[in-house]
Design a protein around this motif. Structure first.
Motif, short mmCIF file in Angstrom:
data_model
loop_
_atom_site.label_atom_id
_atom_site.label_comp_id
_atom_site.label_asym_id
_atom_site.label_seq_id
_atom_site.Cartn_x
_atom_site.Cartn_y
_atom_site.Cartn_z
N UNK A 114 0.76 -1.28 0.07
CA UNK A 114 0.11 0.08 0.08
C UNK A 114 0.74 1.25 -0.07
N UNK A 115 1.84 1.48 0.83
CA UNK A 115 2.49 2.70 0.92
C UNK A 115 3.38 3.11 -0.41
N UNK A 116 3.94 1.99 -1.22
CA UNK A 116 4.49 2.56 -2.15
C UNK A 116 3.54 3.38 -3.33
N UNK A 117 2.40 3.25 -3.18
CA UNK A 117 1.40 3.93 -4.16
C UNK A 117 0.82 5.19 -3.55
N UNK A 118 1.31 5.58 -2.17
CA UNK A 118 1.02 6.89 -1.92
C UNK A 118 1.82 7.85 -2.74
N UNK A 119 1.17 8.96 -3.04
CA UNK A 119 1.69 10.22 -4.03
C UNK A 119 3.01 10.37 -3.61
N UNK A 120 3.90 10.45 -4.18
CA UNK A 120 5.41 10.92 -3.84
C UNK A 120 6.31 10.08 -3.30
N UNK A 121 6.11 8.73 -3.08
CA UNK A 121 6.77 7.78 -2.38
C UNK A 121 7.70 7.15 -3.59
N UNK A 122 9.02 7.10 -3.54
CA UNK A 122 10.13 6.85 -4.43
C UNK A 122 10.48 5.48 -3.88
N UNK A 123 10.65 5.26 -2.84
CA UNK A 123 11.27 3.97 -2.49
C UNK A 123 10.85 3.41 -0.98
N UNK A 124 10.62 2.21 -0.72
CA UNK A 124 10.25 1.84 0.43
C UNK A 124 11.08 0.63 1.06
N UNK A 125 11.45 0.64 2.52
CA UNK A 125 12.56 -0.65 2.79
C UNK A 125 11.74 -0.86 4.09
N UNK A 126 11.42 -2.17 4.41
CA UNK A 126 10.66 -2.60 5.63
C UNK A 126 11.46 -3.46 6.37
N UNK A 127 11.83 -3.25 7.66
CA UNK A 127 12.78 -3.99 8.27
C UNK A 127 12.03 -4.65 9.43
N UNK A 128 11.43 -5.80 9.35
CA UNK A 128 10.64 -6.39 10.18
C UNK A 128 11.23 -6.63 11.53
N UNK A 129 12.59 -7.21 11.56
CA UNK A 129 13.48 -7.37 12.72
C UNK A 129 13.56 -6.06 13.58
N UNK A 130 13.57 -5.06 12.93
CA UNK A 130 14.05 -3.91 13.57
C UNK A 130 12.78 -3.11 13.84
N UNK A 131 11.56 -3.30 13.43
CA UNK A 131 10.39 -2.60 13.52
C UNK A 131 10.33 -1.53 12.83
N UNK A 132 11.06 -1.31 11.73
CA UNK A 132 11.28 0.05 11.05
C UNK A 132 10.80 0.21 9.55
N UNK A 133 10.26 1.30 9.03
CA UNK A 133 10.10 1.25 7.69
C UNK A 133 10.88 2.47 7.23
N UNK A 134 11.64 2.55 6.31
CA UNK A 134 12.19 3.79 5.60
C UNK A 134 11.67 4.07 4.34
N UNK A 135 11.29 5.45 4.33
CA UNK A 135 10.42 5.86 2.94
C UNK A 135 11.38 7.01 2.54
N UNK A 136 11.58 6.77 1.22
CA UNK A 136 12.23 7.87 0.39
C UNK A 136 11.18 8.73 -0.63
#
Length: 111
Positions: free
Chosen positions: A46-68
């Motif tokens: 879902x998040x990659x389809x948000x307007x302006x999102x260029x890249x997405x990295x989900x780290x399940x182990x670290x419980x983080x999501x990095x969005x460009x």
């Protein structure tokens, strides 16, 4: 006359190239409470389809999501709202900060 027209057209192209605003891409990391692979799938679908999102990295182990994202298309507040629409609690992770140990399931798993 033809040379003059060709020069004018070339000048317009060069002018437009330099006049174009540079599209600044920023990066933000969010702490996201994910409990299962279904949570990860929900975010990555879902998040990659948000307007302006260029890249997405989900780290399940670290419980983080990095969005460009492109700053001219969206901002951090809009990204937080996008996660909230998916029923995730998110908080911006400051540099050097560790992700929280508490977890909350997205109710996509079979617990």
């Amino acid at each position: 006359m033809k040379k003059l027209i060709v020069l004018m057209v070339m000048a317009l192209f060069v002018g437009n190239t330099y006049a174009e605003k540079k599209k600044k891409v920023s990066e933000v990391t969010y702490k996201v409470e994910m409990d299962c692979q279904s949570c990860v799938n929900k975010i990555t679908k879902n998040i990659p389809f948000e307007k302006g999102v260029k890249d997405l990295n989900v780290d399940f182990e670290g419980q983080t999501v990095t969005v460009k994202y492109r700053e001219d298309k969206t901002n951090k507040e809009n990204l937080v709202k996008a996660f909230q629409k998916l029923d995730f609690e998110v908080e911006e992770q400051k540099e050097g900060e560790c992700a929280s140990a508490k977890k909350k399931c997205c109710s996509g798993c079979s617990k």
